[in-house]
Design an enzyme around this catalytic site. Sequence first.
Site, PDB file in Angstrom:
ATOM      1  N   ASP A  12       0.863  -1.163   0.000  1.00 38.27           N
ATOM      2  CA  ASP A  12       0.000   0.000   0.000  1.00 38.27           C
ATOM      3  C   ASP A  12       0.915   1.233   0.000  1.00 38.27           C
ATOM      4  O   ASP A  12       2.116   1.148   0.212  1.00 38.27           O
ATOM      5  CB  ASP A  12      -0.956  -0.034   1.198  1.00 38.27           C
ATOM      6  CG  ASP A  12      -2.184   0.831   0.934  1.00 38.27           C
ATOM      7  OD1 ASP A  12      -3.216   0.621   1.582  1.00 38.27           O
ATOM      8  OD2 ASP A  12      -2.102   1.723   0.059  1.00 38.27           O
TER       9      ASP A  12
HETATM   10  C1  GLC Z   1      -4.259   4.341  -0.311  1.00 36.56           C
HETATM   11  C2  GLC Z   1      -5.169   3.200   0.088  1.00 36.56           C
HETATM   12  C3  GLC Z   1      -5.288   2.125  -0.942  1.00 36.56           C
HETATM   13  C4  GLC Z   1      -5.201   2.748  -2.323  1.00 36.56           C
HETATM   14  C5  GLC Z   1      -3.781   3.285  -2.490  1.00 36.56           C
HETATM   15  C6  GLC Z   1      -3.592   3.978  -3.839  1.00 36.56           C
HETATM   16  O1  GLC Z   1      -3.500   4.770   0.763  1.00 36.56           O
HETATM   17  O2  GLC Z   1      -4.917   2.572   1.339  1.00 36.56           O
HETATM   18  O3  GLC Z   1      -6.530   1.454  -0.727  1.00 36.56           O
HETATM   19  O4  GLC Z   1      -5.473   1.779  -3.325  1.00 36.56           O
HETATM   20  O5  GLC Z   1      -3.426   4.175  -1.449  1.00 36.56           O
HETATM   21  O6  GLC Z   1      -4.379   5.117  -3.908  1.00 36.56           O
END
Ligand code: GLC
Length: 756
Positions: A297
């Site tokens: 993430d």
């Molecule tokens: C965010 C979220 C994740 C998302 C990623 C890209 O922090 O936790 O669900 O897909 O970043 O935006």
Amino acid sequence: MTFSFPKSLLLLLGLLPGQAAWAQKKKPAPAPTAASPADVERRVAALLAQMTLEEKVGQLNQYSGREVTGPASDRKNTLLASIRAGQVGSMLNVKGVKDTREIQAEALKSRLKIPLLFSLDVIHGYQTTFPIPLGEAASWDLDAIRLGAHVAAREAAASGIHWTFAPMVDVGRDPRWGRVMEGAGEDTYLGAQIAKARVLGFQGSTLGGTDAVMACAKHFAAYGAALAGRDYNAVDMSEQQLWEIYLPPFKAAADAGVATFMNSFNTLNGIPATGNAYLQRDILKGQWQYPGFVVSDWGSIGEMANWGYATDKADAAQKALTAGSDMDMESDAYHKNLEQLVTNGKVKIDLVDDAVRRILRKKFELGLFDDAYRFSDEKREKQVLNDPQNRAAARQMARKSLVLLKNENATLPLANTLRRIAVIGPLAKARRDLNGSWTVDTDTTRITSLYDGLRQRAGKTTELRYAKGCEVSGESRAGFEQAVATAQSADLIILTVGESWDMSGEAKSRTDIHLPGVQEELFKVLKATGKPVAVVVFGGRPLIFDAIAEQADAILYAWWPGSEGGTALADVLYGDYNPAGKLPITFPRSVGQIPIAYNQQYNTGRPITRPSDIRYKSAYIDSPNTPRYAFGYGLSYTTFKYSDLKIGRPQMQAGELVQVSFTLTNTGKTAGEEVAQLYLRDPVASVVRPLKELKDFRKISLKPGESKTVTFTIDKEKLAFYNAKLEWQAEPGKFNLMVGSASDDIRLDGTLELLP
Ligand code: GLC
């Protein structure tokens, strides 16, 4: 082979006949490489053999690129230079045919011309916005959910996107956690069914069609159990809970062929998910033999230093790669450190090769090595994004997502003869809020407000009188007087309250989930006028609204219903569509009751046997144990009778199947749909079992007076659980079977014995 919707499925969704055609329209060009897995493996191996260590590490880096297509900046120049040098494997937040073509062209200047993967959070729609996933889950309509994901994928894929960071399959039991809005609610069984539907909707049955995108099961794992409902917090739980409650939706996504996983910000029992080899290597890539790749993430690899699990980014990179985190989203840890770590022998090159292989495999399967621009076709983008059938599908799903929580004195549906309707509240004319959080399109000209929907639907002789009354937040009551005057001049009040779009979602945990501001006070002064009040509640999570719950004449929970929210609400308010939504998550009376999910309720050693006697019982002295609204609850404009329960036979052997059937009758005057739910309890077992667990459901459509026989099949799987040794097994003995309209509205019950 490209993916298309069978006509029968579309007709099942109650879509207009014409809509069935659009999904059968000329199938997009099949992937030129629609090659066999063996052919893909051969091509991956051949390419890998040519790659330098720097180029291999390059494939493991993912950056966000909104500014990479904008005016010159240092960041833009650095990113473009890295892309041209083959040091980037994927970009997120670059969208549209023009921009994706432009950036892909930069990647093809690299030595080996390896194309980029373009990714985006297409969570509930790309340009056409569907209800938030929690709202879609309230439809309990797997076909409609799958169609919603398919429409989102078609629009995204037509706009140069290869990969969506969805479905979020975290079981969410704590409404303080703002991200419950992105998931399928509190139940594992429903969540697993929905995970599968969404993966198939986004990806089709095989990757490579230009009307499909790679999906991503996230956030692996147990992110929804963040301590205190506070986002990004630690997670502590037994292995039995992990395996029984939180992992099954991920396994369902993996079994459905989800192309990628995303790990999560939380720790699990002290180890960050990003650096958790038990999750990523032992379970996912080991026991489950998962062939896809794991993306971290945002920045979660680097954040392991904040957690105190890594000394610095180099240490974090070593721990993350070794633990099975293949691609690094935005922490720069791999880009800056991985080459050195391999050279110093701290990271095995085999692990890097494995990660690169997993990523290249997807790029071949998507056909990007044969035509890096095949998802970036200007003509298709225009045609798909402006397909009116997309909005029709969104309207249908929005209708299905609405949950009727209360309807007294036949307040709803609205009579066409109503002359004056007061439409009041801070969200009555709201547009942006209806798309909720995690929306790609924020062009409010494409969003229908509740007021817009009512205006379009109400007859010429019906006058709508509007007053805002108050803001969503804040203490000002300055608008009350005008609102009361507007109400007094009307025959009926439609009051719209709730959260604004940025009050639920990521980093939106709340300690108080009451309606914000003075909205409930606005309700009270309107109720005091004596006019009937129908309340529409918008929100991304369960909210608490005691006065409204007790005193409103009707309540419709709308979640955030998307681009077509206003039209769908008008359809339901006027009875053109009979609401059938059921809550996928429990609504507590107070935050003090949390955790309160229905399948976290046990008989305990001191159950309440008489509500009036709670002395020395497992009870509160200041609140009932029961929630405001239970999991699986939702009303209809008609009524249903459950009768004639038949259990195929009273006893079964482990390998046998038992049919459980009953008759469902529409005893009202309106056609409608009912979600009949099958719950089960193992009253005596080696590990104490919950009072009830959802094991199956059927959504049945019935005309007035019509009856249908509904059948469930019980197998050993439905009786099984993880025992204290983490063995998945069903224990001989009696089981209580319950069939009902909600987890707290059991209509029929019986027992079934599993023989040793
Ligand atoms: C965010 C979220 C994740 C998302 C990623 C890209 O922090 O936790 O669900 O897909 O970043 O935006």
